[in-house]
Motif scaffolding. Structure first.
Motif, PDB file in Angstrom:
ATOM      1  N   MET A  53      19.932  -2.105 -26.932  1.00 44.70           N
ATOM      2  CA  MET A  53      20.217  -3.266 -26.209  1.00 44.70           C
ATOM      3  C   MET A  53      18.736  -3.768 -25.525  1.00 44.70           C
ATOM      4  O   MET A  53      18.740  -4.836 -25.033  1.00 44.70           O
ATOM      5  CB  MET A  53      20.914  -3.217 -24.953  1.00 44.70           C
ATOM      6  CG  MET A  53      22.343  -3.013 -25.260  1.00 44.70           C
ATOM      7  SD  MET A  53      23.336  -4.328 -26.159  1.00 44.70           S
ATOM      8  CE  MET A  53      23.227  -5.471 -24.869  1.00 44.70           C
ATOM      9  N   ALA A  54      17.681  -3.382 -25.967  1.00 46.77           N
ATOM     10  CA  ALA A  54      16.450  -3.724 -25.434  1.00 46.77           C
ATOM     11  C   ALA A  54      15.937  -5.082 -25.842  1.00 46.77           C
ATOM     12  O   ALA A  54      15.287  -5.716 -25.027  1.00 46.77           O
ATOM     13  CB  ALA A  54      15.313  -2.592 -25.900  1.00 46.77           C
ATOM     14  N   PRO A  55      16.076  -5.456 -27.031  1.00 43.62           N
ATOM     15  CA  PRO A  55      15.657  -7.052 -27.377  1.00 43.62           C
ATOM     16  C   PRO A  55      16.561  -7.872 -26.391  1.00 43.62           C
ATOM     17  O   PRO A  55      16.001  -8.763 -25.989  1.00 43.62           O
ATOM     18  CB  PRO A  55      15.921  -7.095 -28.771  1.00 43.62           C
ATOM     19  CG  PRO A  55      16.561  -5.937 -29.333  1.00 43.62           C
ATOM     20  CD  PRO A  55      16.794  -4.743 -28.124  1.00 43.62           C
ATOM     21  N   GLU A  56      17.622  -7.695 -26.146  1.00 44.17           N
ATOM     22  CA  GLU A  56      18.571  -8.685 -25.425  1.00 44.17           C
ATOM     23  C   GLU A  56      18.297  -8.389 -23.957  1.00 44.17           C
ATOM     24  O   GLU A  56      18.097  -9.600 -23.304  1.00 44.17           O
ATOM     25  CB  GLU A  56      20.201  -8.199 -25.650  1.00 44.17           C
ATOM     26  CG  GLU A  56      20.836  -9.406 -24.959  1.00 44.17           C
ATOM     27  CD  GLU A  56      20.989 -10.626 -25.806  1.00 44.17           C
ATOM     28  OE1 GLU A  56      21.592 -11.489 -25.183  1.00 44.17           O
ATOM     29  OE2 GLU A  56      20.369 -11.012 -26.765  1.00 44.17           O
ATOM     30  N   LEU A  57      17.938  -7.291 -23.395  1.00 45.48           N
ATOM     31  CA  LEU A  57      17.948  -7.053 -22.046  1.00 45.48           C
ATOM     32  C   LEU A  57      16.449  -7.277 -21.565  1.00 45.48           C
ATOM     33  O   LEU A  57      16.345  -7.178 -20.246  1.00 45.48           O
ATOM     34  CB  LEU A  57      18.533  -5.967 -21.574  1.00 45.48           C
ATOM     35  CG  LEU A  57      19.870  -5.568 -21.919  1.00 45.48           C
ATOM     36  CD1 LEU A  57      20.288  -4.249 -21.508  1.00 45.48           C
ATOM     37  CD2 LEU A  57      20.863  -6.542 -21.170  1.00 45.48           C
ATOM     38  N   LEU A  58      15.600  -6.980 -22.383  1.00 47.34           N
ATOM     39  CA  LEU A  58      14.063  -6.840 -21.971  1.00 47.34           C
ATOM     40  C   LEU A  58      13.071  -7.916 -22.639  1.00 47.34           C
ATOM     41  O   LEU A  58      12.376  -8.716 -21.860  1.00 47.34           O
ATOM     42  CB  LEU A  58      13.646  -5.404 -22.500  1.00 47.34           C
ATOM     43  CG  LEU A  58      14.400  -4.371 -21.628  1.00 47.34           C
ATOM     44  CD1 LEU A  58      13.776  -2.996 -22.265  1.00 47.34           C
ATOM     45  CD2 LEU A  58      14.095  -4.521 -20.364  1.00 47.34           C
ATOM     46  N   LEU A  59      13.267  -8.232 -23.749  1.00 46.13           N
ATOM     47  CA  LEU A  59      12.539  -9.287 -24.482  1.00 46.13           C
ATOM     48  C   LEU A  59      13.093 -10.602 -24.538  1.00 46.13           C
ATOM     49  O   LEU A  59      12.199 -11.598 -24.155  1.00 46.13           O
ATOM     50  CB  LEU A  59      12.396  -8.611 -26.066  1.00 46.13           C
ATOM     51  CG  LEU A  59      11.321  -9.728 -26.727  1.00 46.13           C
ATOM     52  CD1 LEU A  59       9.740  -9.902 -26.116  1.00 46.13           C
ATOM     53  CD2 LEU A  59      11.110  -8.990 -28.358  1.00 46.13           C
ATOM     54  N   LYS A  60      14.254 -10.830 -24.578  1.00 46.41           N
ATOM     55  CA  LYS A  60      14.958 -12.073 -24.684  1.00 46.41           C
ATOM     56  C   LYS A  60      14.767 -12.651 -23.155  1.00 46.41           C
ATOM     57  O   LYS A  60      14.251 -14.029 -23.256  1.00 46.41           O
ATOM     58  CB  LYS A  60      16.410 -12.220 -24.896  1.00 46.41           C
ATOM     59  CG  LYS A  60      16.978 -13.427 -24.875  1.00 46.41           C
ATOM     60  CD  LYS A  60      18.442 -13.349 -25.526  1.00 46.41           C
ATOM     61  CE  LYS A  60      19.073 -14.549 -25.536  1.00 46.41           C
ATOM     62  NZ  LYS A  60      20.743 -14.549 -26.120  1.00 46.41           N
TER      63      LYS A  60
END
Length: 164
Positions: A111-118
């Motif tokens: 979930m890192a791309p969705e929760l942190l980078l996006k």
């Protein structure tokens, strides 16, 4: 469609960069511009560096930006953060359709791309109409994760491109 692949991996010519270029190709970009952030070096540590300014202009002028990072300490790299800090809040990526892409060793950080980078990309003004993509760094180049992503989300990304 002007596409830029931004790789925020401290290692030059990384798997992260390769994954971004592969995704760009699957999304129809024949010759995406490549920004391997590590090449900007110490210019990222201040403001006004000409090479960094040129890189910011390249990304902010894109129709589609694939912003890629390895998962590092459960989030994106500090190198990528230094680069993203060069953009004006709310305006720096205004009208750019962005795809957050992260590679990692296992599913724990999926979930890192969705929760942190996006959220950072959106804060800078990017349009992120599709979820971020997380790929395993050991199999991104042999599995179907990117193709599956493009099959599901390609039309949504295409619809978002050009909305300025």
């Amino acid at each position: 469609m002007k596409t830029v692949v931004v790789a925020g991996n401290p290692k030059p010519s990384s798997r992260t960069l390769d994954a971004g270029v592969r995704l760009a190709g699957l999304l129809g970009a024949e010759s995406p511009d490549i920004l391997d952030v590590t090449t900007l070096g110490p210019g990222l540590l201040g403001w006004g560096d000409p090479a960094v300014r040129q890189a910011v202009e390249l990304v902010s002028g894109a129709d589609l930006a694939i912003v890629a990072s390895p998962t590092f300490k459960a989030t994106y790299t500090g190198l990528l953060k230094l680069f993203l800090d060069q953009f004006d809040t709310g305006e720096g990526l205004r009208g750019v359709t962005a795809v957050p892409l992260m590679l990692g060793a296992g599913p724990a950080h999926a979930m890192a791309p969705e929760l942190l980078l996006k959220p950072v990309l959106v804060e800078l003004g990017a349009i992120c109409p599709a979820p971020g993509l997380y790929q395993l760094d050991k199999s991104y180049d042999t599995d179907t994760s990117a193709a599956d992503y493009v099959r599901r989300w390609g039309p949504v990304l295409e619809a978002g491109i050009g909305v300025r």
